[in-house]
Design a protein around this motif. Structure first.
Motif, PDB file in Angstrom:
ATOM      1  N   ALA A  14       0.834  -1.194   0.000  1.00 55.36           N
ATOM      2  CA  ALA A  14       0.000   0.000   0.000  1.00 55.36           C
ATOM      3  C   ALA A  14       0.874   1.251   0.000  1.00 55.36           C
ATOM      4  O   ALA A  14       1.952   1.269   0.573  1.00 55.36           O
ATOM      5  CB  ALA A  14      -0.911  -0.006   1.211  1.00 55.36           C
ATOM      6  N   ILE A  15       0.383   2.306  -0.658  1.00 58.90           N
ATOM      7  CA  ILE A  15       1.094   3.576  -0.687  1.00 58.90           C
ATOM      8  C   ILE A  15       0.125   4.681  -0.308  1.00 58.90           C
ATOM      9  O   ILE A  15      -0.837   4.950  -1.030  1.00 58.90           O
ATOM     10  CB  ILE A  15       1.692   3.849  -2.076  1.00 58.90           C
ATOM     11  N   ASP A  16       0.370   5.279   0.831  1.00 59.27           N
ATOM     12  CA  ASP A  16      -0.395   6.440   1.261  1.00 59.27           C
ATOM     13  C   ASP A  16       0.420   7.666   0.865  1.00 59.27           C
ATOM     14  O   ASP A  16       1.395   8.028   1.522  1.00 59.27           O
ATOM     15  CB  ASP A  16      -0.615   6.392   2.768  1.00 59.27           C
ATOM     16  N   MET A  17       0.013   8.326  -0.223  1.00 61.96           N
ATOM     17  CA  MET A  17       0.820   9.399  -0.788  1.00 61.96           C
ATOM     18  C   MET A  17       0.940  10.581   0.164  1.00 61.96           C
ATOM     19  O   MET A  17       2.004  11.199   0.267  1.00 61.96           O
ATOM     20  CB  MET A  17       0.239   9.829  -2.129  1.00 61.96           C
ATOM     21  N   GLU A  18      -0.118  10.885   0.900  1.00 56.63           N
ATOM     22  CA  GLU A  18      -0.046  12.019   1.814  1.00 56.63           C
ATOM     23  C   GLU A  18       0.931  11.735   2.953  1.00 56.63           C
ATOM     24  O   GLU A  18       1.702  12.622   3.365  1.00 56.63           O
ATOM     25  CB  GLU A  18      -1.439  12.346   2.362  1.00 56.63           C
ATOM     26  N   ALA A  19       0.930  10.521   3.445  1.00 54.53           N
ATOM     27  CA  ALA A  19       1.881  10.160   4.508  1.00 54.53           C
ATOM     28  C   ALA A  19       3.317  10.216   3.996  1.00 54.53           C
ATOM     29  O   ALA A  19       4.220  10.664   4.719  1.00 54.53           O
ATOM     30  CB  ALA A  19       1.561   8.762   5.033  1.00 54.53           C
ATOM     31  N   LEU A  20       3.523   9.793   2.758  1.00 49.69           N
ATOM     32  CA  LEU A  20       4.877   9.852   2.196  1.00 49.69           C
ATOM     33  C   LEU A  20       5.317  11.294   1.987  1.00 49.69           C
ATOM     34  O   LEU A  20       6.479  11.634   2.221  1.00 49.69           O
ATOM     35  CB  LEU A  20       4.936   9.075   0.877  1.00 49.69           C
ATOM     36  N   ARG A  21       4.405  12.146   1.580  1.00 47.72           N
ATOM     37  CA  ARG A  21       4.761  13.558   1.433  1.00 47.72           C
ATOM     38  C   ARG A  21       5.221  14.139   2.768  1.00 47.72           C
ATOM     39  O   ARG A  21       6.198  14.884   2.836  1.00 47.72           O
ATOM     40  CB  ARG A  21       3.567  14.350   0.894  1.00 47.72           C
ATOM     41  N   ARG A  22       4.512  13.788   3.829  1.00 46.24           N
ATOM     42  CA  ARG A  22       4.902  14.292   5.154  1.00 46.24           C
ATOM     43  C   ARG A  22       6.264  13.729   5.565  1.00 46.24           C
ATOM     44  O   ARG A  22       7.096  14.457   6.123  1.00 46.24           O
ATOM     45  CB  ARG A  22       3.837  13.920   6.187  1.00 46.24           C
ATOM     46  N   LYS A  23       6.481  12.467   5.292  1.00 38.41           N
ATOM     47  CA  LYS A  23       7.770  11.847   5.631  1.00 38.41           C
ATOM     48  C   LYS A  23       8.904  12.508   4.852  1.00 38.41           C
ATOM     49  O   LYS A  23       9.957  12.830   5.414  1.00 38.41           O
ATOM     50  CB  LYS A  23       7.713  10.348   5.312  1.00 38.41           C
ATOM     51  N   TYR A  24       8.697  12.714   3.571  1.00 44.36           N
ATOM     52  CA  TYR A  24       9.719  13.355   2.745  1.00 44.36           C
ATOM     53  C   TYR A  24      10.034  14.770   3.260  1.00 44.36           C
ATOM     54  O   TYR A  24      11.194  15.179   3.312  1.00 44.36           O
ATOM     55  CB  TYR A  24       9.256  13.439   1.292  1.00 44.36           C
ATOM     56  N   GLN A  25       8.969  15.508   3.628  1.00 41.23           N
ATOM     57  CA  GLN A  25       9.163  16.864   4.119  1.00 41.23           C
ATOM     58  C   GLN A  25       9.966  16.866   5.423  1.00 41.23           C
ATOM     59  O   GLN A  25      10.877  17.692   5.603  1.00 41.23           O
ATOM     60  CB  GLN A  25       7.809  17.538   4.338  1.00 41.23           C
ATOM     61  N   ALA A  26       9.658  15.942   6.317  1.00 37.51           N
ATOM     62  CA  ALA A  26      10.366  15.871   7.595  1.00 37.51           C
ATOM     63  C   ALA A  26      11.842  15.531   7.385  1.00 37.51           C
ATOM     64  O   ALA A  26      12.723  16.116   8.031  1.00 37.51           O
ATOM     65  CB  ALA A  26       9.704  14.840   8.505  1.00 37.51           C
ATOM     66  N   GLU A  27      12.119  14.605   6.473  1.00 33.62           N
ATOM     67  CA  GLU A  27      13.513  14.221   6.198  1.00 33.62           C
ATOM     68  C   GLU A  27      14.259  15.379   5.537  1.00 33.62           C
ATOM     69  O   GLU A  27      15.445  15.599   5.796  1.00 33.62           O
ATOM     70  CB  GLU A  27      13.554  12.978   5.317  1.00 33.62           C
ATOM     71  N   ARG A  28      13.574  16.125   4.689  1.00 33.23           N
ATOM     72  CA  ARG A  28      14.193  17.299   4.067  1.00 33.23           C
ATOM     73  C   ARG A  28      14.528  18.350   5.124  1.00 33.23           C
ATOM     74  O   ARG A  28      15.648  18.868   5.165  1.00 33.23           O
ATOM     75  CB  ARG A  28      13.253  17.891   3.021  1.00 33.23           C
ATOM     76  N   ASP A  29      13.554  18.632   5.967  1.00 34.08           N
ATOM     77  CA  ASP A  29      13.712  19.730   6.915  1.00 34.08           C
ATOM     78  C   ASP A  29      14.873  19.511   7.867  1.00 34.08           C
ATOM     79  O   ASP A  29      15.556  20.467   8.255  1.00 34.08           O
ATOM     80  CB  ASP A  29      12.415  19.932   7.710  1.00 34.08           C
ATOM     81  N   LYS A  30      15.123  18.282   8.251  1.00 27.98           N
ATOM     82  CA  LYS A  30      16.202  18.058   9.214  1.00 27.98           C
ATOM     83  C   LYS A  30      17.587  18.144   8.579  1.00 27.98           C
ATOM     84  O   LYS A  30      18.593  18.126   9.281  1.00 27.98           O
ATOM     85  CB  LYS A  30      16.024  16.721   9.929  1.00 27.98           C
TER      86      LYS A  30
END
Length: 630
Positions: A14-30
């Motif tokens: 399964a791919i929850d695109m909104e959850a992945l967007r949040r994960k990507y944003q968090a990894e970027r921000d740090k």
């Protein structure tokens, strides 16, 4: 989160695109740093030896300074330079000189001799002029030694050795308005004069170092991967670095270079510490020898056709056949297959696009997420220790960073003599001491530091990328002229800098296959030079109105890239996370095939539209420019 979960902890497929967007944003921000590109140190002054020293020459050459007059000077003897020379020769322009800092041709393949160095583009597409000189690469992905030999083979085939000044580094270009010549000053006291200059230094020719405090304090050995010191390591490009058998080695950087050299270091050294800030995506390499029957079946024009087919596929355009058929093109094959996927099929698979599943952007994003999930699953399937596997997983869109392809890198982290040091929480290595590297508050004692920290990608800072002064009409610096942003005609010429041409990443089309890009640019510039000579023009220069029109088009088309790049993890693609920066910000968005077709049409028209030509200080009337087919 378990090893087989996605970002949401849902079922593996399964791919929850909104959850992945949040994960990507968090990894970027740090990982984003306020100093962006300024976090790196230029290789000048105390750091010049990381760049200017040539460890590959047996002895230096000695010659008297040159002050002669030539028609064309080509600065750079890598693929962009030797392609310029080859295409000029084919246009009947023979009075040229190549000026090259190294001891031979090859450019990046002269300097980058680190163990495992290899092209990551299909070699039948990457190595230029294969048909012209009748050579077929040994493998699908050539190693650096074969590519370097190919550069030399091209030099021999086109008679370039006798027209090249090796071991000569350009320091400045200055336009002499009265003489209509460029004065080229070098580190050998030269003051050559050339009517035309082609700057072909490559888009990634100058090494860069991280601006780590204490970098000059280290008492052990250190070098950049582009100046690999086999005197320190022993061995050669295929490994066997016996001098490292009892040594502790640090590698700083896990981009494309680190991914290639780390497995070799791990095999040969006592203990390897890998300092990683952002993991690369690492896909299957699958190298194999060239099939002789396939090679024998090739028809004239095969390389151009193969290059254009690859460009079509990776641009995401419709295609009937994937000639290259590798990990580069895999995501786009999947995307093509998704083109007819109904929305309810996506839902049945557990994919939630949070919007219209038939929207092209959403479909591309979903295909991207699927591909990245596949790559993260590859990490889990390969790396045995869960906490190491977690640190090696890339959490960003596939083309936020240049993808890598390797079959030895991930298994390396199952070795007992390898330690991965994840520095993402402190945004990089903290400092270097006399005896080691400090990260996350821990000092790791080492004997050797290898900087796999990449290059000054030209478009992010042309002054650093080119590495010498360019002063045009009225003494205006090119870098001051471009202080507010690039301004060119078709990426190769700019008003106020007559008879000067640039090959590389600019306001032209970008391709993962850089030699395809270089070759088409060299072909175009050689045509312009030949036409200027045919019309007796002393000066050819971009018309400011035409230049402004091209810049406006580039920026209009590039808008679609901005949001994507700003959402990406920091890297050279987005100028280390700086707003509106990076190599995609000024390139021709429709892609290399469309750009090349536009230039071919321009040449066929024969009017040299957008260029001003003059002789004896007077404009050449447009009616004279009857042209001829390219």
């Amino acid at each position: 989160m378990s090893r087989n979960d996605t970002a949401t902890g849902a079922a593996p497929n399964a791919i929850d695109m909104e959850a992945l967007r949040r994960k990507y944003q968090a990894e970027r921000d740090k990982r984003v740093r306020s100093d962006h590109e300024a976090q790196y140190t230029e290789v000048t002054g105390a750091f010049a030896h990381y760049y200017e020293v040539d460890p590959y020459i047996d002895r230096g050459i000695s010659r008297e300074p040159l002050t002669d007059d030539i028609e064309v000077a080509i600065i750079g003897g890598g693929f962009s330079g030797i392609l310029s020379a080859a295409r000029l020769s084919q246009q009947g322009v023979d009075d040229f000189r190549i000026i090259e800092a190294a001891g031979d041709f090859g450019g990046t393949w002269y300097w980058n001799r680190y163990p495992g160095a290899q092209c990551d583009i299909d070699s039948y597409s990457y190595l230029p002029l294969l048909e012209e000189i009748g050579y077929i690469p040994k493998e699908k992905y050539s190693y650096a030694d074969e590519i370097f030999e190919h550069s030399r083979r091209v030099g021999e085939a086109f008679g370039l050795y006798e027209r090249t000044c090796f071991q000569t580094r350009v320091r400045s270009l200055d336009w002499d308005e009265e003489a209509a010549r460029w004065i080229i000053r070098t580190d050998r006291g030269d003051a050559m004069r050339a009517r035309f200059v082609i700057t072909a230094v490559g888009s990634a020719s100058r090494a860069k170092l991280p601006g780590i405090p204490g970098i000059t304090d280290f008492k052990g050995d250190s070098f950049h991967t582009s100046r690999w010191d086999y005197g320190v390591t022993g061995g050669d490009q295929r490994g066997g670095m016996s001098k490292l058998a009892d040594k502790r080695v640090a590698v700083i950087g896990t981009g494309a270079t680190g991914v290639q050299c780390i497995p070799y270091l791990a095999r040969d050294c006592g203990h390897l510490y890998v300092f990683q800030r952002t993991p690369s995506s690492v896909d299957v390499r699958g190298n194999k020898p060239t099939d002789p029957q396939w090679a024998a079946s090739l028809q004239p024009g095969w390389q151009k056709h193969r290059r254009e087919n690859f460009a079509t596929v990776v641009q995401g355009l419709p295609f009937e056949e994937d000639l290259v058929d590798d990990s580069w093109t895999d995501i786009f094959r999947n995307l093509a297959a998704m083109g007819s996927t109904p929305a309810d099929d996506n839902a049945a698979n557990g994919d939630t696009a949070n919007g219209d599943s038939h929207d092209p952007a959403a479909m591309i994003e979903l295909a991207d997420f699927r591909k990245m999930e596949q790559l993260r699953a590859r990490v889990d399937a390969t790396v045995s220790r869960p906490h190491i596997a977690a640190a090696l997983k890339p959490w960003y869109r596939l083309f936020c960073k240049r993808p890598t392809f390797n079959d030895e890198f991930l298994p390396t982290f199952n070795r007992r003599n390898v330690t991965l040091v994840d520095t993402s929480f402190c945004k990089g290595v903290e400092r270097i001491t006399e005896t080691g590297v400090v990260a996350n508050g821990v000092e790791y004692p080492v004997d050797l530091i290898v900087f796999a920290t990449g290059f000054e990608i030209t478009i992010t800072d042309f002054r650093k990328g080119i590495g010498f002064d360019i002063n045009g009409r009225g003494g205006t610096s090119l870098y001051d002229h471009w202080a507010g942003g690039l301004s060119t005609l078709h990426g190769h010429s700019t008003h106020g800098f007559p008879n000067w041409f640039y090959i590389g990443i600019s306001q032209n089309a970008l391709s993962p296959n850089m030699t395809h890009m270089y070759d088409e640019q060299a072909t175009h510039i050689a045509y312009i030079v030949a036409e200027a000579r045919r019309h007796g023009a002393e000066v050819v220069e971009a018309d400011p109105a035409a230049e402004a029109k091209w810049v406006a088009l580039i920026r209009k088309l590039a808008v679609a890239n901005h949001d994507f790049l700003e959402s990406c993890t920091p890297g050279y693609y987005n100028n280390e996370g700086a707003p509106r920066g990076g190599i995609f910000a000024e390139t021709y968005a429709p892609g290399i095939n469309a750009f090349n077709a536009k230039l071919a049409e321009w040449r066929s028209d024969g009017r040299l539209a957008g260029l001003r030509l003059s002789r004896n200080g007077q404009p050449i009337d447009g009616r004279e420019l009857t042209g001829r087919a390219a």
